[in-house]
Design a protein around this motif. Sequence first.
Motif, short mmCIF file in Angstrom:
data_model
loop_
_atom_site.label_atom_id
_atom_site.label_comp_id
_atom_site.label_asym_id
_atom_site.label_seq_id
_atom_site.Cartn_x
_atom_site.Cartn_y
_atom_site.Cartn_z
N GLU A 1 0.83 -1.21 0.00
CA GLU A 1 0.00 0.00 0.00
C GLU A 1 0.86 1.26 0.00
OE1 GLU A 1 -3.55 2.22 2.51
OE2 GLU A 1 -2.80 0.29 3.23
N ALA A 2 1.85 1.32 0.88
CA ALA A 2 2.74 2.49 0.93
C ALA A 2 3.50 2.64 -0.37
CB ALA A 2 3.71 2.36 2.11
N PHE A 3 4.01 1.54 -0.91
CA PHE A 3 4.76 1.58 -2.15
C PHE A 3 3.91 2.15 -3.28
CE2 PHE A 3 6.62 -0.05 -6.03
CZ PHE A 3 7.97 0.05 -5.81
N SER A 4 2.70 1.66 -3.39
CA SER A 4 1.79 2.11 -4.44
C SER A 4 1.50 3.60 -4.34
CB SER A 4 0.49 1.31 -4.36
OG SER A 4 -0.45 1.82 -5.28
N LYS A 5 1.25 4.07 -3.12
CA LYS A 5 0.94 5.49 -2.93
C LYS A 5 2.16 6.37 -3.20
CE LYS A 5 -2.87 4.92 0.32
NZ LYS A 5 -3.31 5.13 1.71
N LEU A 6 3.34 5.96 -2.74
CA LEU A 6 4.54 6.74 -2.97
C LEU A 6 4.92 6.77 -4.45
CD1 LEU A 6 6.83 5.67 0.00
CD2 LEU A 6 5.91 7.96 -0.41
N ALA A 7 4.60 5.72 -5.18
CA ALA A 7 4.96 5.63 -6.60
C ALA A 7 4.11 6.54 -7.48
CB ALA A 7 4.85 4.19 -7.08
N PHE B 1 16.89 -13.06 -1.19
CA PHE B 1 17.43 -13.01 0.17
C PHE B 1 16.35 -13.04 1.23
CE2 PHE B 1 17.72 -8.94 -2.00
CZ PHE B 1 16.96 -8.09 -1.22
N GLY B 2 15.08 -13.23 0.83
CA GLY B 2 14.04 -13.56 1.79
C GLY B 2 13.02 -12.51 2.16
N ILE B 3 13.28 -11.23 1.89
CA ILE B 3 12.30 -10.21 2.27
C ILE B 3 11.62 -9.65 1.03
CG2 ILE B 3 13.60 -9.55 4.33
CD1 ILE B 3 14.40 -6.96 2.81
N TYR B 4 10.50 -8.97 1.26
CA TYR B 4 9.87 -8.21 0.20
C TYR B 4 10.58 -6.87 0.12
CZ TYR B 4 6.17 -11.59 -0.28
OH TYR B 4 5.48 -12.74 -0.53
N TYR B 5 10.91 -6.46 -1.11
CA TYR B 5 11.66 -5.22 -1.31
C TYR B 5 11.23 -4.58 -2.62
CZ TYR B 5 15.44 -2.12 -2.71
OH TYR B 5 16.16 -1.03 -3.13
N GLY B 6 11.14 -3.27 -2.60
CA GLY B 6 10.92 -2.48 -3.80
C GLY B 6 11.51 -1.11 -3.60
N ASP B 7 11.91 -0.46 -4.70
CA ASP B 7 12.39 0.91 -4.57
C ASP B 7 11.80 1.77 -5.68
OD1 ASP B 7 14.40 1.20 -6.85
OD2 ASP B 7 15.33 -0.45 -5.76
N LEU B 8 11.72 3.05 -5.39
CA LEU B 8 11.12 4.00 -6.30
C LEU B 8 11.67 5.39 -6.02
CD1 LEU B 8 8.66 5.88 -4.70
CD2 LEU B 8 7.93 3.53 -4.36
#
Length: 136
Positions: free
Chosen positions: A90-96, A110-117
Amino acid sequence: MGVMKPYIISEDARAQAAFYTEALGGEIVSLSTHGDLMGAQNEFKDKVMHMCLSVAGENYIFMADSMEPLIQGNGVALTIAYHTESEAYEAFSKLAAGGSVGHPIEKQPFGIYYGDLVDKFGIKWMITAEPKADLG
C-alpha cells in the motif's frame, strides 16, 4: 546513543509533507516559517524554516523549504520496513504515484519483500516487509 532523523530540503515542503502523510499515514506535528521564528518580513517570511511530520507510525521526518535552487541528488534513500506485506504494498503504491519505480516490490532471493522508487519530489524510497502472513 543518538537518534537519526532524515531532513529533507524541498522546493515546496508543505506539498511534499501533505503527499507523505497521505501516502504513509501520519500528520504534520509542527510547522514554523521564517516569519514565525525569525520575524522575517521579506519574500522568505512564508517559507518553511522547520517542519516535523510523523509517518508510518513512530517515524519522523524534518523538512524545510530551500532558500536557493535545489539540486536533486541520488546519494540518499529513505527506507521503511513494514510488519506486513499488505502495508508495504500500500505504501509503495501510494509513494509511486507520479514518480518512477526502480524495482517493483516483490519477494527477493534473500528472503524479504523489497521495492524501490523515486517519488514525484525526487526522493528515493526503499520499502521492505518480512514475509509472513498478514494478521489484520
